[in-house]
Scaffold this motif. Structure first.
Motif, mmCIF file in Angstrom:
data_model
loop_
_atom_site.group_PDB
_atom_site.id
_atom_site.type_symbol
_atom_site.label_atom_id
_atom_site.label_comp_id
_atom_site.label_asym_id
_atom_site.label_seq_id
_atom_site.Cartn_x
_atom_site.Cartn_y
_atom_site.Cartn_z
ATOM 1 N N PHE A 150 -21.744 55.502 9.079
ATOM 2 C CA PHE A 150 -21.773 55.082 10.090
ATOM 3 C C PHE A 150 -20.847 54.009 10.863
ATOM 4 N N GLY A 151 -20.481 54.660 12.515
ATOM 5 C CA GLY A 151 -19.213 54.430 13.049
ATOM 6 C C GLY A 151 -17.709 55.528 12.376
ATOM 7 N N ALA A 152 -18.422 56.460 12.507
ATOM 8 C CA ALA A 152 -17.204 57.543 12.332
ATOM 9 C C ALA A 152 -16.768 57.863 13.392
ATOM 10 N N THR A 153 -16.957 56.722 14.469
ATOM 11 C CA THR A 153 -16.274 57.853 15.319
ATOM 12 C C THR A 153 -14.676 56.359 16.046
ATOM 13 N N GLY A 154 -14.746 55.892 15.067
ATOM 14 C CA GLY A 154 -14.271 54.301 15.568
ATOM 15 C C GLY A 154 -12.871 54.672 14.159
ATOM 16 N N MET A 155 -12.030 54.001 14.680
ATOM 17 C CA MET A 155 -10.417 53.761 13.500
ATOM 18 C C MET A 155 -10.491 53.923 12.569
ATOM 19 N N VAL A 156 -10.881 53.141 12.019
ATOM 20 C CA VAL A 156 -11.543 53.482 10.587
ATOM 21 C C VAL A 156 -12.612 54.364 9.966
ATOM 22 N N GLY A 157 -13.901 54.392 10.461
ATOM 23 C CA GLY A 157 -14.566 55.252 10.501
ATOM 24 C C GLY A 157 -13.688 56.681 10.427
ATOM 25 N N ARG B 132 -11.988 43.843 3.244
ATOM 26 C CA ARG B 132 -12.051 42.547 3.952
ATOM 27 C C ARG B 132 -10.848 42.600 4.032
ATOM 28 N N PRO B 133 -9.750 43.835 5.261
ATOM 29 C CA PRO B 133 -8.520 43.869 5.832
ATOM 30 C C PRO B 133 -7.563 42.757 6.487
ATOM 31 N N GLY B 134 -6.885 42.685 6.879
ATOM 32 C CA GLY B 134 -6.454 41.708 7.668
ATOM 33 C C GLY B 134 -5.980 42.857 8.513
ATOM 34 N N PHE B 135 -4.954 42.792 9.289
ATOM 35 C CA PHE B 135 -4.259 43.861 10.179
ATOM 36 C C PHE B 135 -3.943 44.905 9.886
ATOM 37 N N ILE B 136 -4.532 46.172 10.666
ATOM 38 C CA ILE B 136 -5.043 47.512 10.361
ATOM 39 C C ILE B 136 -4.341 48.339 11.024
ATOM 40 N N LEU C 83 -19.190 48.292 1.940
ATOM 41 C CA LEU C 83 -19.037 47.501 4.141
ATOM 42 C C LEU C 83 -17.621 47.234 4.519
ATOM 43 N N PHE C 84 -17.115 47.807 5.677
ATOM 44 C CA PHE C 84 -16.386 47.595 6.532
ATOM 45 C C PHE C 84 -16.215 45.876 6.568
ATOM 46 N N SER C 85 -16.008 45.211 6.018
ATOM 47 C CA SER C 85 -15.639 43.838 6.962
ATOM 48 C C SER C 85 -14.430 43.404 7.232
ATOM 49 N N ALA C 86 -14.080 41.796 7.551
ATOM 50 C CA ALA C 86 -12.748 41.255 7.570
ATOM 51 C C ALA C 86 -12.296 40.592 7.323
ATOM 52 N N GLN C 87 -10.806 40.245 6.755
ATOM 53 C CA GLN C 87 -10.252 39.151 6.126
ATOM 54 C C GLN C 87 -10.998 38.405 6.915
ATOM 55 N N GLY D 93 -24.100 58.690 14.713
ATOM 56 C CA GLY D 93 -23.495 57.478 15.527
ATOM 57 C C GLY D 93 -24.008 57.748 16.538
ATOM 58 N N ARG D 94 -23.333 57.060 17.770
ATOM 59 C CA ARG D 94 -23.847 56.959 19.008
ATOM 60 C C ARG D 94 -23.475 58.386 20.356
ATOM 61 N N ARG D 95 -22.589 58.037 19.478
ATOM 62 C CA ARG D 95 -21.509 59.516 20.000
ATOM 63 C C ARG D 95 -20.669 60.993 19.432
ATOM 64 N N ASP E 114 -26.927 41.757 13.154
ATOM 65 C CA ASP E 114 -28.261 42.273 12.882
ATOM 66 C C ASP E 114 -28.816 44.337 12.416
ATOM 67 N N TYR E 115 -27.731 44.710 12.992
ATOM 68 C CA TYR E 115 -27.261 46.567 13.534
ATOM 69 C C TYR E 115 -27.609 46.353 10.990
ATOM 70 N N LEU E 116 -26.498 46.349 10.326
ATOM 71 C CA LEU E 116 -26.689 45.793 9.231
ATOM 72 C C LEU E 116 -28.154 45.681 8.532
ATOM 73 N N GLU F 234 -25.656 40.825 17.344
ATOM 74 C CA GLU F 234 -26.340 41.308 17.026
ATOM 75 C C GLU F 234 -25.301 42.876 16.251
ATOM 76 N N ILE F 235 -24.443 43.358 17.105
ATOM 77 C CA ILE F 235 -23.706 44.836 16.351
ATOM 78 C C ILE F 235 -23.265 44.090 15.334
ATOM 79 N N THR F 236 -22.538 43.128 14.694
ATOM 80 C CA THR F 236 -22.371 42.688 13.854
ATOM 81 C C THR F 236 -22.944 42.184 12.578
ATOM 82 N N CYS G 298 -19.150 51.210 8.525
ATOM 83 C CA CYS G 298 -17.858 51.133 9.437
ATOM 84 C C CYS G 298 -17.918 50.676 10.644
ATOM 85 N N ILE G 299 -19.355 50.284 11.401
ATOM 86 C CA ILE G 299 -19.087 49.724 12.987
ATOM 87 C C ILE G 299 -19.151 48.853 12.847
ATOM 88 N N GLY G 300 -19.010 48.366 13.900
ATOM 89 C CA GLY G 300 -17.801 46.779 14.117
ATOM 90 C C GLY G 300 -17.113 47.102 15.531
HETATM 91 N N1 LIG Z 1 -7.748 45.947 13.843
HETATM 92 C C1 LIG Z 1 -7.778 45.293 12.722
HETATM 93 O O1 LIG Z 1 -6.630 45.154 12.998
HETATM 94 C C2 LIG Z 1 -9.399 44.559 12.095
HETATM 95 C C3 LIG Z 1 -9.231 44.349 10.371
HETATM 96 C C4 LIG Z 1 -10.144 43.718 10.232
HETATM 97 C C5 LIG Z 1 -12.120 44.403 10.652
HETATM 98 N N2 LIG Z 1 -11.217 44.594 11.028
HETATM 99 C C6 LIG Z 1 -12.452 44.962 12.178
HETATM 100 O O2 LIG Z 1 -13.226 46.021 12.247
HETATM 101 C C7 LIG Z 1 -13.451 46.156 13.295
HETATM 102 C C8 LIG Z 1 -13.518 47.382 14.269
HETATM 103 O O3 LIG Z 1 -12.804 48.403 13.303
HETATM 104 P P1 LIG Z 1 -12.688 50.085 14.213
HETATM 105 O O4 LIG Z 1 -10.750 49.518 14.290
HETATM 106 O O5 LIG Z 1 -12.568 51.017 13.085
HETATM 107 O O6 LIG Z 1 -13.123 50.025 15.124
HETATM 108 P P2 LIG Z 1 -13.378 50.874 16.807
HETATM 109 O O7 LIG Z 1 -12.297 52.037 16.301
HETATM 110 O O8 LIG Z 1 -13.350 50.471 17.747
HETATM 111 O O9 LIG Z 1 -14.604 51.500 16.046
HETATM 112 C C9 LIG Z 1 -15.700 50.701 15.980
HETATM 113 C C10 LIG Z 1 -17.157 51.388 15.675
HETATM 114 O O10 LIG Z 1 -18.847 51.419 15.500
HETATM 115 C C11 LIG Z 1 -18.881 51.854 16.776
HETATM 116 N N3 LIG Z 1 -20.012 50.866 17.462
HETATM 117 C C12 LIG Z 1 -18.900 50.075 18.537
HETATM 118 N N4 LIG Z 1 -20.261 49.156 18.805
HETATM 119 C C13 LIG Z 1 -21.607 49.578 18.399
HETATM 120 C C14 LIG Z 1 -23.378 49.641 18.961
HETATM 121 N N5 LIG Z 1 -22.985 48.801 19.883
HETATM 122 N N6 LIG Z 1 -23.766 50.351 18.579
HETATM 123 C C15 LIG Z 1 -23.564 51.769 18.075
HETATM 124 N N7 LIG Z 1 -22.122 52.081 17.592
HETATM 125 C C16 LIG Z 1 -21.491 51.026 17.408
HETATM 126 C C17 LIG Z 1 -18.131 52.050 17.635
HETATM 127 O O11 LIG Z 1 -18.907 53.593 18.015
HETATM 128 P P3 LIG Z 1 -18.778 54.141 19.148
HETATM 129 O O12 LIG Z 1 -17.698 54.859 18.984
HETATM 130 O O13 LIG Z 1 -20.166 54.729 19.947
HETATM 131 O O14 LIG Z 1 -17.865 53.088 20.618
HETATM 132 C C18 LIG Z 1 -16.550 53.033 16.559
HETATM 133 O O15 LIG Z 1 -17.424 54.161 15.641
HETATM 134 C C19 LIG Z 1 -14.286 45.284 14.389
HETATM 135 O O16 LIG Z 1 -15.302 44.379 13.259
HETATM 136 C C20 LIG Z 1 -13.316 44.057 13.327
HETATM 137 O O17 LIG Z 1 -13.478 42.417 12.875
HETATM 138 C C21 LIG Z 1 -10.615 44.641 12.860
#
Ligand SMILES: NC(=O)c1ccc[n+]([C@@H]2O[C@H](COP(=O)([O-])OP(=O)(O)OC[C@H]3O[C@@H](n4cnc5c(N)ncnc54)[C@H](OP(=O)(O)O)[C@@H]3O)[C@@H](O)[C@H]2O)c1
Length: 256
Positions: free
Chosen positions: A12-19, A155-159, A116-120, A39-41, A96-98, A92-94, A77-79
């Motif tokens: 879940f969340g494979a379009t994101g930076m970590v996913g 629970r990563p810190g900065f990614i 589960l990808f959470s956070a520090q 995912g939604r796209r 309820d979705y889960l 809701e996203i953080t 990896c949704i977040g």
């Molecule tokens: N960057 C850091 O340093 C860091 C460190 C620790 C933890 N974090 C945590 O990492 C999370 C973000 O991870 P990331 O950097 O991989 O994020 P990201 O690149 O923004 O990706 C987020 C993923 O979640 C999906 N998503 C977001 N909102 C959604 C919604 N309303 N419905 C369905 N899917 C949704 C996105 O889908 P779409 O592509 O469709 O938007 C995407 O696949 C945050 O929760 C943050 O707290 C970040």
């Protein structure tokens, strides 16, 4: 499950930076036979192992239930970054979705590994005044209290971004110089994804290579990163840091 040689995973969340990094890791692992990305796209990745499912209502997973029965590992990896959406939507996203996903998976199968990808800073006691800490903690608590057999929380810190950039409001170029100076404050997104996949696979395959890689990374933090960080802080802040260190509870009892 232990005797299985190949596994099916769901991301879940494979379009994101970590996913996206988790997706590439899964595609490249020989032990992983099939990858379902929800995912939604679309992710834009083309691979024979990959099956993408477009899904829009993350509070209702009924259409996905037939898929759950065939899944061995779920990477979540949704977040969304705090401040990017209103508070109610953030919760809701953080959370309820889960929560709905876990409830839904439990009705189909409990013998699954959930990563589960959470956070520090996540605070499962929810006493923290910081919204993101409380929300991430609530999400973690939901998983921990679930009937799912194997659950792992990261629970990563900065990614440090890899393939994709972070959508954070704090641009990476501001944090990156600190990361270069003190690597212990964060982790590369590719390393994080690799550890997530190793840990997910290790405990169900009991494959020693995966287990050793995971242990190696943890030992690296304990033996190299933490002492290096302590040394740097001691050099920079001297007595002030030593005094603080004396009064602070040890992270790992009797070690740090
Ligand atoms: N960057 C850091 O340093 C860091 C460190 C620790 C933890 N974090 C945590 O990492 C999370 C973000 O991870 P990331 O950097 O991989 O994020 P990201 O690149 O923004 O990706 C987020 C993923 O979640 C999906 N998503 C977001 N909102 C959604 C919604 N309303 N419905 C369905 N899917 C949704 C996105 O889908 P779409 O592509 O469709 O938007 C995407 O696949 C945050 O929760 C943050 O707290 C970040």
């Amino acid at each position: 499950m232990k005797n299985k040689k190949e596994f099916n995973v769901m991301i879940f969340g494979a379009t994101g930076m970590v996913g996206i990094e988790v997706l590439y890791q899964c595609i490249n692992r020989s032990q992983i036979k099939r990858v379902v990305a929800v995912g939604r796209r679309p992710t834009g990745v083309k691979n024979l192992k990959l099956n993408e499912i477009e899904h829009h209502n993350f509070l209702d997973y009924t259409p996905l239930k037939p898929v759950f029965s065939d899944v061995d590992i779920c990477f979540y990896c949704i977040g969304v970054y705090q401040g990017k959406v209103a508070t109610a939507k953030f919760l809701e996203i953080t959370c309820d979705y889960l929560a709905h996903l876990i409830d839904s998976i439990e009705t189909v199968k409990e013998d699954i590994t959930f990563c589960l990808f959470s956070a520090q800073g996540a605070d499962p006691t929810e006493r923290s005044p910081i919204l993101f800490a409380k929300a991430k903690g609530r999400a973690e608590k939901k998983l921990l209290n679930s009937k799912i057999y194997r659950k792992f929380i990261f629970r990563p810190g900065f990614i440090n971004p890899g393939i994709k950039r972070a959508r954070s409001r704090i641009p990476a170029r501001i944090v990156k110089p600190f990361y270069k100076l003190i690597p212990g404050i964060g982790v590369d997104s590719s390393v994080l994804a690799s550890v997530m996949v190793d840990v997910g696979l290790a405990l169900i395959t009991l494959e020693l290579v995966c287990l050793f890689v995971s242990i190696g990374i943890i030992v690296n933090f304990i033996v190299l990163q933490i002492p290096m960080l302590d040394k740097h802080l001691s050099k920079k802040y001297g007595d002030e840091f030593e005094e603080y260190a004396k009064q602070t509870k040890k992270f790992i009892p009797l070690v740090y």
